[in-house]
Write an enzyme that holds these catalytic residues in place. Sequence first.
Site, PDB file in Angstrom:
ATOM      1  N   VAL A  63     -19.013  10.220   3.092  1.00 32.24           N
ATOM      2  CA  VAL A  63     -20.214  10.086   2.509  1.00 32.24           C
ATOM      3  C   VAL A  63     -21.218   9.417   3.049  1.00 32.24           C
ATOM      4  CG1 VAL A  63     -21.148   9.067   0.194  1.00 32.24           C
ATOM      5  CG2 VAL A  63     -18.729   9.954   0.337  1.00 32.24           C
ATOM      6  N   LYS A 114     -16.945   2.029  -1.582  1.00 34.12           N
ATOM      7  CA  LYS A 114     -18.357   1.550  -1.070  1.00 34.12           C
ATOM      8  C   LYS A 114     -19.303   1.779  -2.007  1.00 34.12           C
ATOM      9  CE  LYS A 114     -15.767   2.841   3.072  1.00 34.12           C
ATOM     10  NZ  LYS A 114     -15.447   4.338   3.918  1.00 34.12           N
ATOM     11  N   ARG A 137     -12.549  13.727   8.368  1.00 36.59           N
ATOM     12  CA  ARG A 137     -13.578  14.438   7.724  1.00 36.59           C
ATOM     13  C   ARG A 137     -14.675  13.816   7.941  1.00 36.59           C
ATOM     14  NH1 ARG A 137     -14.579  10.938   3.611  1.00 36.59           N
ATOM     15  NH2 ARG A 137     -12.872   9.777   2.944  1.00 36.59           N
ATOM     16  N   GLU A 173     -11.193   3.458  10.460  1.00 35.07           N
ATOM     17  CA  GLU A 173     -11.711   2.031   9.584  1.00 35.07           C
ATOM     18  C   GLU A 173     -10.937   0.940   9.800  1.00 35.07           C
ATOM     19  OE1 GLU A 173     -13.324   4.308   5.389  1.00 35.07           O
ATOM     20  OE2 GLU A 173     -11.118   3.382   5.202  1.00 35.07           O
ATOM     21  N   LYS A 210       0.774  -1.072  -0.076  1.00 31.84           N
ATOM     22  CA  LYS A 210      -0.136   0.074   0.169  1.00 31.84           C
ATOM     23  C   LYS A 210       0.858   1.233  -0.042  1.00 31.84           C
ATOM     24  CE  LYS A 210      -3.926  -0.712   2.653  1.00 31.84           C
ATOM     25  NZ  LYS A 210      -4.533  -0.973   3.977  1.00 31.84           N
TER      26      LYS A 210
HETATM   27  P1  ADP Z   1      -8.154   3.808   0.603  1.00 32.40           P
HETATM   28  O1  ADP Z   1      -7.540   5.080   1.568  1.00 32.40           O
HETATM   29  O2  ADP Z   1      -7.728   4.098  -0.735  1.00 32.40           O
HETATM   30  O3  ADP Z   1      -9.461   3.859   0.869  1.00 32.40           O
HETATM   31  P2  ADP Z   1      -7.887   1.774   2.650  1.00 32.40           P
HETATM   32  O4  ADP Z   1      -6.530   1.591   3.394  1.00 32.40           O
HETATM   33  O5  ADP Z   1      -9.136   2.367   3.626  1.00 32.40           O
HETATM   34  O6  ADP Z   1      -7.720   2.550   1.223  1.00 32.40           O
HETATM   35  O7  ADP Z   1      -8.535   0.214   2.227  1.00 32.40           O
HETATM   36  C1  ADP Z   1      -9.732   0.535   1.208  1.00 32.40           C
HETATM   37  C2  ADP Z   1     -10.100  -0.902   1.158  1.00 32.40           C
HETATM   38  O8  ADP Z   1      -9.364  -1.549   0.620  1.00 32.40           O
HETATM   39  C3  ADP Z   1     -10.673  -1.711   2.512  1.00 32.40           C
HETATM   40  O9  ADP Z   1     -11.812  -1.361   2.530  1.00 32.40           O
HETATM   41  C4  ADP Z   1     -10.459  -3.084   1.871  1.00 32.40           C
HETATM   42  O10 ADP Z   1     -11.298  -3.549   1.077  1.00 32.40           O
HETATM   43  C5  ADP Z   1      -9.093  -3.227   1.149  1.00 32.40           C
HETATM   44  N1  ADP Z   1      -7.929  -3.371   1.929  1.00 32.40           N
HETATM   45  C6  ADP Z   1      -7.197  -2.526   2.523  1.00 32.40           C
HETATM   46  N2  ADP Z   1      -6.211  -3.146   3.182  1.00 32.40           N
HETATM   47  C7  ADP Z   1      -6.524  -4.581   2.986  1.00 32.40           C
HETATM   48  C8  ADP Z   1      -5.809  -5.611   3.980  1.00 32.40           C
HETATM   49  N3  ADP Z   1      -4.902  -5.490   4.647  1.00 32.40           N
HETATM   50  N4  ADP Z   1      -6.374  -6.862   3.469  1.00 32.40           N
HETATM   51  C9  ADP Z   1      -7.619  -6.818   2.672  1.00 32.40           C
HETATM   52  N5  ADP Z   1      -8.261  -5.751   2.147  1.00 32.40           N
HETATM   53  C10 ADP Z   1      -7.551  -4.662   2.493  1.00 32.40           C
END
Ligand code: ADP
Length: 449
Positions: free
Chosen positions: A294, A237, A291, A275, A158
């Site tokens: 949605v 979402k 923030r 989250e 990530k």
């Molecule tokens: P963004 O900032 O792009 O929204 P997030 O870190 O919140 O990124 O992750 C968004 C989505 O990606 C999560 O809701 C999940 O669906 C998937 N995701 C993120 N990290 C993981 C993980 N470690 N394992 C499985 N799915 C993940």
Amino acid sequence: MFDKVLIANRGEIALRVIRACREMGIASVAVHSTADADAMHVRMADESVCIGPPSATLSYLSVPAIISACEVTGAQAIHPGYGFLSENAQFVQIVEDHGLTFIGPSAEHIRVMGDKITAKDTMKALGVPCVPGSEGGVTSLEEARALGAEIGYPVIVKATAGGGGRGMKVARSSEEMERAFRTARAEGKAAFGNDEVYIEKYLTTPRHIEVQVFGDGKGHAVHLGERDCSLQRRHQKVFEEAPGPCISPKERAHIGKVCADAVARIGYSGAGTIEFLYEAGEFYFIEMNTRLQVEHPVTEAIYGVDLVREQIRVAEGYPLSFTQDDLTINGHAIEVRINAERLPDFAPSPGRITQYHAPGGLGVRMDSALYDGYMIPPFYDSLIGKLIVHGRDRAEAMARLNRALGELIVDGVDTTIPLFRRLLDAPAVQSGDYTIHWLETWLETTLDA
Ligand code: ADP
């Protein structure tokens, strides 16, 4: 007390904030691009200022134009909505340097949570459970491979600056690591100007559970339970509900307290969302959004509070208007995001609305800036409305959603309304039994059929 608030946003969220201002006796200022001259938020606000051409970079993201609009109109505070400048720490600093109030957390808190590695380190130190993974950033492929072996595949690479589902790549084996590592870095660099990445365990059957928190900026904070946003397409979402169908009152009280205590300890101010991925009864922090989300209306529905009003009050320096004990859950709420998109590929479908009819009746809320004859411009997000329903329990909310979707008319463009009508028939959705990966599989097998 503010007399006048400027809303640095457009669409349904701008209306949402204007409505809260009006109920509080605060005058509202809309800003708009030339493409949005006829938009509903411009019509509904007390005043409006054109801040630039259609391109968001030159209008809704133009800091000098927004600050000037405040000065011209005498607005004392800025509500950023979500998206655009809502999580831009530099913007917050500039707002404050001009003697204006940003309705949201401090620049420092936005900065800390905006960098996912720093956010994770901070949360871990505050006692919030996190997904197992690298300590900080990973700079070489060798290091990434070593971590993959240590954590165990699959893992997810990530971008620390990532957002909106971008800058994330899954590696299922050491062979796949090279591609995942390079792609996540390249996406982070291209979309966010930062190629730093980290690695964490990829959970294969999690749900997405997020906790709504609210801080007064003076060391007090409460939680407003969780939302389940497990129905996602490309990490975005599409359907959100509260309370989470799989979360027990005991789990809610526990994780809620962990989150409220964490934000209280850092002196967080305003609304925030922590989250988590939730798997086998465990919560794993993934990120914090500093923030309004949605999907905030589902929380408003079950707790009976106005989160935007609360944001404005906290920015004015008032204490929170509710204590943790005041916050009790009433019923169940669901939101679906109506996008102007063509199925099955979800291609944007801008154009003129020939007919719009919003559903109504008990427990139905439609947050949308649409009107008959409105021209959806091609320059912005494809979200054109949110349908929120509230019932005494999940079954009643589902039946109400089905009924309300049947009343909703959006003609002239393609929308995701037919998708939701089919989705509600799926047994997994009816029972609430799915993971974050379920929708993608369902879409492949259902929409192409
Ligand atoms: P963004 O900032 O792009 O929204 P997030 O870190 O919140 O990124 O992750 C968004 C989505 O990606 C999560 O809701 C999940 O669906 C998937 N995701 C993120 N990290 C993981 C993980 N470690 N394992 C499985 N799915 C993940």
